[in-house]
Structures are given as structure tokens and as C-alpha cells.
Design a protein around this motif. Sequence first.
Motif, PDB file in Angstrom:
ATOM      1  N   SER A  51       0.877  -1.172   0.045  1.00  0.00           N
ATOM      2  CA  SER A  51       0.167  -0.148  -0.082  1.00  0.00           C
ATOM      3  C   SER A  51       1.005   1.148  -0.192  1.00  0.00           C
ATOM      4  N   THR A  57      -2.976  -0.005  -3.787  1.00  0.00           N
ATOM      5  CA  THR A  57      -2.761  -1.216  -3.045  1.00  0.00           C
ATOM      6  C   THR A  57      -2.274  -2.247  -4.283  1.00  0.00           C
ATOM      7  N   ARG A  71      -4.176   0.744   5.963  1.00  0.00           N
ATOM      8  CA  ARG A  71      -3.375   1.579   6.779  1.00  0.00           C
ATOM      9  C   ARG A  71      -4.078   2.403   7.599  1.00  0.00           C
ATOM     10  N   VAL A  78      -0.249  -0.512   9.794  1.00  0.00           N
ATOM     11  CA  VAL A  78      -0.581  -1.349   8.437  1.00  0.00           C
ATOM     12  C   VAL A  78      -1.327  -2.495   8.956  1.00  0.00           C
ATOM     13  N   CYS A  95       6.475  -7.539   7.846  1.00  0.00           N
ATOM     14  CA  CYS A  95       5.958  -6.149   7.635  1.00  0.00           C
ATOM     15  C   CYS A  95       7.330  -5.486   6.936  1.00  0.00           C
TER      16      CYS A  95
END
Length: 122
Positions: A51, A57, A71, A78, A95
Amino acid sequence: QVQVVESGGGLVQPGGSLRLSCATSGRFFSINAMGWYRQAPGKQRELVASSTSGGNTNYVDSVKGRFTIYRDNAKKMVYLQMNSLKPEDTAVYYCNAGVKLYYNSNYYSTYWGQGTQVTVSS
């Protein structure tokens, strides 16, 4: 120093749901793209969803229609909502955040979390 911390992994049955969370903290100016990657045993790490700061996205084909990335820019977080989970979704999920450290930086630095295990099994 920038920290990226994932949470929310666990064991779930096929067809179930999980929501992963990723929190960023530390001293930096802004965050650009954020994404979720995964790595299954014996496989390369792959991008699952990403994103941009503007809300665009992108998803890997295998999760389209099942996973949603979103987010909370104010909280610098996120999330990855995972529905209709399959055994092949089993992996460590990481992440990733692209961070601009200073207001006059002309590039983004990439930071990774430590990963959270997702296991889909009956």
C-alpha cells in the motif's frame, strides 16, 4: 532508529480468518509504501500485498479477493486482513516499511519486522 513490529499471527483452520498488525515507531519524517511479505519453508520471500501512502494497493494473485491491506496513517500502522485462509498461506509474514528519515531526504530507507508465524491447518 526505526522499529517495525508485527503481531496477530497464529494457528487457524482452513477457511478461517486472521488479522495481522504492523506498528512502526521511532524517529523519522514520513512513511511511503508499506507491505506484507511472506516466506514459507524452502521458498523465497514473496510480496503478498502493498500500500502506498496515497492508498494504492497491490496484491499477489494468489490472495486477491481474500486478503485486504489497509493503513492507519495517523497511527503509523498497517494491517492485513486475511480471510478464507488456505494451508498454502502458511508462512512467516513480514512487514516492510519505506521510511523517509529526514524532511530533506531524497530516498526512502527500508525497514523490516521480525516476522509473525501464520499456520493454516486442521
